[in-house]
Design a protein around this motif. Structure first.
Motif, short mmCIF file in Angstrom:
data_model
loop_
_atom_site.label_atom_id
_atom_site.label_comp_id
_atom_site.label_asym_id
_atom_site.label_seq_id
_atom_site.Cartn_x
_atom_site.Cartn_y
_atom_site.Cartn_z
N ASP A 106 1.23 4.28 -13.00
CA ASP A 106 2.19 4.41 -14.18
C ASP A 106 3.23 2.62 -13.78
N VAL A 107 3.22 3.00 -12.19
CA VAL A 107 4.18 1.53 -11.69
C VAL A 107 2.96 -0.08 -11.32
N ASN A 108 2.07 1.07 -11.62
CA ASN A 108 1.23 -0.25 -10.62
C ASN A 108 0.97 -0.12 -9.30
N ALA A 109 1.25 0.88 -8.64
CA ALA A 109 0.59 0.15 -7.45
C ALA A 109 -0.80 1.31 -7.13
N LEU A 110 -1.61 0.25 -7.30
CA LEU A 110 -2.88 0.59 -7.31
C LEU A 110 -3.55 1.27 -6.07
N LYS A 111 -2.86 0.10 -4.88
CA LYS A 111 -3.27 0.59 -3.17
C LYS A 111 -2.96 1.75 -3.23
N ILE A 112 -4.12 2.56 -2.26
CA ILE A 112 -3.39 4.29 -2.23
C ILE A 112 -3.92 4.31 -0.57
N SER A 113 -4.03 4.31 0.26
CA SER A 113 -4.16 5.10 1.83
C SER A 113 -3.68 6.40 1.73
N TYR A 114 -4.75 7.60 2.26
CA TYR A 114 -4.51 9.22 2.64
C TYR A 114 -4.76 8.75 3.72
N THR A 147 0.79 -1.35 -0.16
CA THR A 147 -0.13 -0.04 -0.18
C THR A 147 0.91 1.41 -0.02
N THR A 148 0.74 2.23 -0.67
CA THR A 148 1.13 3.34 -0.49
C THR A 148 0.08 4.01 0.15
N SER A 149 0.56 4.93 1.35
CA SER A 149 0.62 6.00 2.12
C SER A 149 0.67 7.42 1.28
#
Length: 155
Positions: free
Chosen positions: A139-147, A116-118
């Motif tokens: 672009d790098v398929n990092a689709l799990k994003i947490s705010y 996950t990218t926070s």
């Protein structure tokens, strides 16, 4: 008959022989289990937006954090709330794909889908900056994003 006189017995003294061992075991336990902050913030502590529906992240070892906000050293990095910090350096949105790909090298292939990218962005940050970050993550398929937010409805 004075030979069998009862002696007055008081409370026995507390045995403190094991106390140093216990203290050192506790010290060793906390030294082993404590983790230190891995990055030092070059962004001022962001005042996060508030939210009413929040959820905690579960696998913190699989979280890559991107900070967005005002730089502490304004003479070096400029003013404004749109500075991006990746690990220990101020970066641009073009540096985000390399940051994510380097984070993927540290985990096994089976855990990559759970990464996950926070994004910890200041309230005053530009939506354009966050959108640029999201496009680079796509672009790098990092689709799990947490705010990251504060709980509650205080502004």
């Amino acid at each position: 008959m004075s030979k069998f006189r009862k002696k007055k017995k008081g409370m026995p003294a507390v045995n403190t022989a094991a106390l140093p061992d216990i203290v050192f075991m506790l010290l060793f336990f906390f030294m082993v289990t404590t983790t230190m902050r891995e990055t030092s913030l070059k962004i001022e502590n962001p005042s996060l937006p508030s939210a009413t529906e929040i959820k905690k992240l579960e696998h913190k070892s699989l979280v890559s954090t991107i900070y967005v906000g005002k730089a502490k050293e304004t003479d070096k990095y400029g003013t404004g709330y749109n500075r991006i910090q990746l690990n220990d350096k101020i970066a641009t949105p073009e540096d985000v794909p390399a940051f994510i790909l380097n984070a993927r090298l540290d985990v096994s292939d089976g855990e990559v889908p759970f990464m996950t990218t926070s994004i910890k962005a200041d309230k005053k940050s530009s939506v354009g900056t966050i959108t640029d970050i999201r496009l680079k993550l796509r672009d790098v398929n990092a689709l799990k994003i947490s705010y990251s937010t504060n709980s509650g409805s205080d502004n």
